[in-house]
Enzyme design. Structure first.
Site, PDB file in Angstrom:
ATOM      1  N   LYS A 272       0.854  -1.190   0.000  1.00 60.41           N
ATOM      2  CA  LYS A 272       0.000   0.000   0.000  1.00 60.41           C
ATOM      3  C   LYS A 272       0.888   1.237   0.000  1.00 60.41           C
ATOM      4  O   LYS A 272       1.722   1.402   0.892  1.00 60.41           O
ATOM      5  CB  LYS A 272      -0.904   0.007   1.242  1.00 60.41           C
ATOM      6  CG  LYS A 272      -1.649   1.323   1.480  1.00 60.41           C
ATOM      7  CD  LYS A 272      -2.505   1.293   2.756  1.00 60.41           C
ATOM      8  CE  LYS A 272      -3.108   2.680   3.047  1.00 60.41           C
ATOM      9  NZ  LYS A 272      -3.909   2.704   4.289  1.00 60.41           N
ATOM     10  N   ASP A 277      -2.555  10.288   3.627  1.00 64.78           N
ATOM     11  CA  ASP A 277      -3.941   9.879   3.866  1.00 64.78           C
ATOM     12  C   ASP A 277      -4.639  10.891   4.773  1.00 64.78           C
ATOM     13  O   ASP A 277      -4.486  10.846   5.992  1.00 64.78           O
ATOM     14  CB  ASP A 277      -3.948   8.478   4.501  1.00 64.78           C
ATOM     15  CG  ASP A 277      -5.369   7.981   4.784  1.00 64.78           C
ATOM     16  OD1 ASP A 277      -6.332   8.594   4.272  1.00 64.78           O
ATOM     17  OD2 ASP A 277      -5.501   6.971   5.507  1.00 64.78           O
ATOM     18  N   LYS A 284      -9.886  12.742   8.549  1.00 64.08           N
ATOM     19  CA  LYS A 284      -9.297  12.437   9.848  1.00 64.08           C
ATOM     20  C   LYS A 284      -9.224  13.708  10.693  1.00 64.08           C
ATOM     21  O   LYS A 284      -9.142  14.802  10.142  1.00 64.08           O
ATOM     22  CB  LYS A 284      -7.867  11.921   9.652  1.00 64.08           C
ATOM     23  CG  LYS A 284      -7.768  10.551   9.025  1.00 64.08           C
ATOM     24  CD  LYS A 284      -6.323  10.097   8.957  1.00 64.08           C
ATOM     25  CE  LYS A 284      -6.207   8.720   8.329  1.00 64.08           C
ATOM     26  NZ  LYS A 284      -6.882   7.658   9.110  1.00 64.08           N
ATOM     27  N   ASP A 295       1.850   6.568   5.331  1.00 60.40           N
ATOM     28  CA  ASP A 295       0.843   5.582   4.932  1.00 60.40           C
ATOM     29  C   ASP A 295       1.258   4.829   3.663  1.00 60.40           C
ATOM     30  O   ASP A 295       0.467   4.092   3.087  1.00 60.40           O
ATOM     31  CB  ASP A 295      -0.518   6.278   4.753  1.00 60.40           C
ATOM     32  CG  ASP A 295      -1.701   5.345   4.984  1.00 60.40           C
ATOM     33  OD1 ASP A 295      -1.500   4.284   5.613  1.00 60.40           O
ATOM     34  OD2 ASP A 295      -2.808   5.673   4.523  1.00 60.40           O
ATOM     35  N   ASP A 354     -12.104   6.999   4.274  1.00 55.69           N
ATOM     36  CA  ASP A 354     -10.849   6.790   5.003  1.00 55.69           C
ATOM     37  C   ASP A 354     -10.432   5.314   5.004  1.00 55.69           C
ATOM     38  O   ASP A 354      -9.321   4.990   5.389  1.00 55.69           O
ATOM     39  CB  ASP A 354     -10.990   7.311   6.438  1.00 55.69           C
ATOM     40  CG  ASP A 354      -9.651   7.501   7.126  1.00 55.69           C
ATOM     41  OD1 ASP A 354      -8.611   7.443   6.429  1.00 55.69           O
ATOM     42  OD2 ASP A 354      -9.648   7.710   8.355  1.00 55.69           O
ATOM     43  N   GLU A 356      -9.393   3.571   2.627  1.00 57.47           N
ATOM     44  CA  GLU A 356      -8.949   3.662   1.238  1.00 57.47           C
ATOM     45  C   GLU A 356      -7.883   2.628   0.877  1.00 57.47           C
ATOM     46  O   GLU A 356      -7.764   2.252  -0.286  1.00 57.47           O
ATOM     47  CB  GLU A 356      -8.428   5.074   0.942  1.00 57.47           C
ATOM     48  CG  GLU A 356      -6.952   5.337   1.284  1.00 57.47           C
ATOM     49  CD  GLU A 356      -6.635   5.218   2.764  1.00 57.47           C
ATOM     50  OE1 GLU A 356      -7.561   5.289   3.594  1.00 57.47           O
ATOM     51  OE2 GLU A 356      -5.451   5.043   3.102  1.00 57.47           O
ATOM     52  N   ARG A 358      -7.631  -0.516   1.455  1.00 51.88           N
ATOM     53  CA  ARG A 358      -8.178  -1.768   0.918  1.00 51.88           C
ATOM     54  C   ARG A 358      -8.654  -1.612  -0.513  1.00 51.88           C
ATOM     55  O   ARG A 358      -8.660  -2.570  -1.279  1.00 51.88           O
ATOM     56  CB  ARG A 358      -9.283  -2.287   1.863  1.00 51.88           C
ATOM     57  CG  ARG A 358     -10.459  -1.393   1.985  1.00 51.88           C
ATOM     58  CD  ARG A 358     -11.297  -1.704   3.237  1.00 51.88           C
ATOM     59  NE  ARG A 358     -10.674  -1.216   4.461  1.00 51.88           N
ATOM     60  CZ  ARG A 358     -11.184  -1.383   5.676  1.00 51.88           C
ATOM     61  NH1 ARG A 358     -12.317  -2.035   5.849  1.00 51.88           N
ATOM     62  NH2 ARG A 358     -10.558  -0.903   6.727  1.00 51.88           N
TER      63      ARG A 358
HETATM   64  N1  BES Z   1      -3.935   4.588   7.020  1.00 56.15           N
HETATM   65  C1  BES Z   1      -5.015   4.352   7.901  1.00 56.15           C
HETATM   66  C2  BES Z   1      -4.674   3.407   9.047  1.00 56.15           C
HETATM   67  C3  BES Z   1      -3.642   3.921  10.009  1.00 56.15           C
HETATM   68  C4  BES Z   1      -4.039   4.627  11.131  1.00 56.15           C
HETATM   69  C5  BES Z   1      -2.311   3.657   9.824  1.00 56.15           C
HETATM   70  C6  BES Z   1      -3.098   5.090  12.030  1.00 56.15           C
HETATM   71  C7  BES Z   1      -1.365   4.110  10.720  1.00 56.15           C
HETATM   72  C8  BES Z   1      -1.754   4.822  11.819  1.00 56.15           C
HETATM   73  C9  BES Z   1      -6.189   3.747   7.124  1.00 56.15           C
HETATM   74  O1  BES Z   1      -6.319   4.185   5.821  1.00 56.15           O
HETATM   75  C10 BES Z   1      -7.430   4.138   7.848  1.00 56.15           C
HETATM   76  O2  BES Z   1      -7.717   5.298   7.885  1.00 56.15           O
HETATM   77  N2  BES Z   1      -8.146   3.172   8.408  1.00 56.15           N
HETATM   78  C11 BES Z   1      -9.337   3.436   9.104  1.00 56.15           C
HETATM   79  C12 BES Z   1     -10.363   2.431   8.664  1.00 56.15           C
HETATM   80  C13 BES Z   1     -11.766   2.723   9.150  1.00 56.15           C
HETATM   81  C14 BES Z   1     -12.288   3.971   8.478  1.00 56.15           C
HETATM   82  C15 BES Z   1     -12.634   1.539   8.838  1.00 56.15           C
HETATM   83  C16 BES Z   1      -9.042   3.285  10.587  1.00 56.15           C
HETATM   84  O3  BES Z   1      -8.264   2.427  10.973  1.00 56.15           O
HETATM   85  O4  BES Z   1      -9.567   4.086  11.361  1.00 56.15           O
HETATM   86 ZN    ZN Z   2      -4.596   4.832   4.904  1.00 58.32          ZN
HETATM   87 MN    MN Z   3      -7.422   5.967   5.701  1.00 57.55          MN
END
Ligand code: BES
Ligand code: ZN
Ligand code: MN
Length: 509
Positions: A272, A277, A284, A295, A354, A356, A358
């Protein structure tokens, strides 16, 4: 980069630099060379150790200045504890490096000699210590124009000292040979760290792809797919993430051809690469958003791994794929509720922009299988905050449809100190991402967030043995240690290099 530290190997009888690091095991037990130094100094080492209460415990050290009877200006006694395992040796090398570098000298000698080396050969000990020292020596300071910003607590100051480390051992030629492959892996780790540490204004998808283009060399090909090509491949899930950004996406395909046999199946690594992000329209919160420059830690790891495999001429065929895009909010950004048709033909209802990563991986995983019919796929992604709730920053989450691959990854991780913990995949979790309006939605409920993300990815895997590593906790800011002082640790390069070396090269040679 990153590490101008030059490492040389010399015999135990070679002339020592004015600063010498000697390793002391439990109860200050010394190897033959250390004992010899101690004799010349009339027992000063033992005496100093007793005076300081130094017992040779790991990660403790004392300094002896201007010792009589030996040429050295300073001897550092570094505690080796029971440095038996491979990872212990790397940490010991990193610790010794830090002790030396803290003294602000230009060059130093490290005597790679233990009272009780166990099964470890002298050249393995020397090469591992050197590897640990080299990994520790990395720092990301290209944007610091002053050495000291008036704040000594912000990480280690840019290195002003040690440029040359001479590792003394019984068989320096063999050690240098053993070190060559480790140096190649270190270069892969440094590439990954550099990419992760780089801010997102400097490193967007296009710039990331350009850096990878620079890696091309005989037997390592680099192919960059631009937006038009992604459209032609119908990578609509990846494109949906990218559509909010002014910067176009890229997919990069790195191929290393090192297998001797023509029939060797390709090993496939997917990363990825969200260069920043924001969350998109499901944005966020401001606090900590700066971390989202990391990210792309999965993509950085894949890039570093490919460089490592090429650098040490690994006897495998491997392909690395990275999906590069920003996730930005704008008038062209995707909206919650949008339904997109992925490259696989499966439709996805985007309920949270968010989630994204996946979406990016869905198309990449499909493309990887269609094009390469690989022996296995390992993907790496900073995918969910939920994996940190489950595992913290010690272990990365491992999800797999194949127990052999999962076992190999777990064993490699234990050996080299990048640990993974297997998490479940199951039908019951898969139901959580069914959608009324499309084949699936891109978020589950509040529960099992890392698992529903993995279930989502699995819907894009056919029969291929596959493992997914959720590295949100380990790729960045995962605690400084003896062999890493950088925010971006380059986590996963050593793990996957070891996975390949231990399980997929032997039959190929
Ligand atoms: N890149 C983030 C996950 C992340 C969070 C990585 C903190 C490193 C540190 C990912 O894209 C994300 O935002 N995931 C969300 C998914 C949710 C919206 C289902 C998450 O984990 O909150
Ligand atoms: Zn992300
Ligand atoms: Mn995200």
């Amino acid at each position: 980069m990153a590490s101008p530290l030059a490492i040389e190997f010399a015999s135990l009888s070679a002339r020592l630099a004015p600063t010498v690091a000697v390793l002391a095991g439990e109860e200050v037990s010394l190897g033959a060379t250390g004992r010899n130094v101690d004799e010349h100094a009339k027992g000063l080492l033992g005496k100093a150790a007793r005076a300081a209460g130094f017992t040779g415990k790991a990660r403790t050290a004392i300094e002896i200045l201007a010792p009589a009877g030996v040429d050295a200006e300073r001897i550092i006694l570094a505690g080796a504890g029971r440095a038996l395992g491979e990872y212990d040796r790397l940490r010991l090398g990193g610790f010794a490096y830090a002790q030396i570098a803290g003294r602000k000298v230009e060059s130093a000698s490290l005597i790679a000699d233990l009272a009780d080396p166990g099964e470890t050969s002298p050249e393995t000990l020397a090469a591992d210590l050197a590897f640990g020292a080299l990994l520790r020596s990395y720092s990301f300071d290209k944007y610091r124009t002053r050495r000291n910003n008036g704040n000594e607590t912000e990480g280690e100051a840019p290195r002003d000292g040690l440029r040359r480390l001479i590792v003394h051992c019984a068989s320096p030629d063999a050690a240098a040979k053993a070190f060559a492959s480790r140096r190649a892996v270190a270069e892969g780790v440094f590439l990954a760290r550099d990419l992760i540490n780089e801010p997102a204004n400097v490193l967007g998808p296009v710039e990331f792809a350009e850096r990878l283009s620079d890696l091309a060399r005989p037997d390592l090909s680099v192919e960059v797919l631009d937006e038009e090509q992604l459209r032609a491949h119908k990578m609509n899930a990846l494109l949906a993430v990218a559509q909010g950004s002014a910067r176009p996406p890229r997919v990069v395909v790195l191929q290393w051809h090192g297998a001797k046999s023509k029939r060797a199946k390709t090993l496939c690594f997917v990363g990825k690469g969200v260069t920043f992000d924001t969350g998109g329209l499901s944005m966020k919160p401001a606090a900590g958003m700066e971390d989202m420059k990391g990210d792309m830690g999965g993509a950085a790891c894949v890039a570093g791994l490919m460089l490592a495999l090429a650098g040490r001429k690994a006897a495998v065929n491997a392909v690395g794929l990275v999906g590069l895009t920003e996730n930005m909010p704008s008038g062209t950004a995707q909206r919650p509720g949008d339904i997109i048709t992925s490259m696989s033909g499966q439709t996805i209802e985007v309920l949270n922009t968010d989630a994204e990563g996946r979406l990016v991986l869905a198309d990449l995983l499909w493309y990887a299988q269609e094009r390469f019919k690989p022996r296995f796929i390992v993907d790496l992604a900073t995918l969910t905050g939920a994996i940190m709730v489950a595992l913290g920053k010690e272990y990365a989450g491992l999800f797999a449809n194949d127990s052999k691959l999962a076992g190999e990854l777990a064993a490699a991780g234990e050996a080299i100190g990048e640990k993974v913990w297997r998490m479940p995949l199951a039908k019951a979790y898969d139901k959580l991402i069914d959608s009324k309006n499309a084949d699936m939605k891109n978020i589950g409920g509040r529960q099992a967030g890392a698992i529903t993300a993995a279930q989502f990815l699995q819907r894009f895997i056919k029969e291929t043995p596959w493992a997914h590593l959720d590295i949100a906790g380990t790729a960045m800011d995962s605690g400084r240690n003896e062999i890493n002082q950088s925010w971006g640790a380059g986590w996963g390069v050593r793990l996957l290099d070891r996975l390949v070396a231990d399980n997929y090269e032997k039959g190929e040679k």
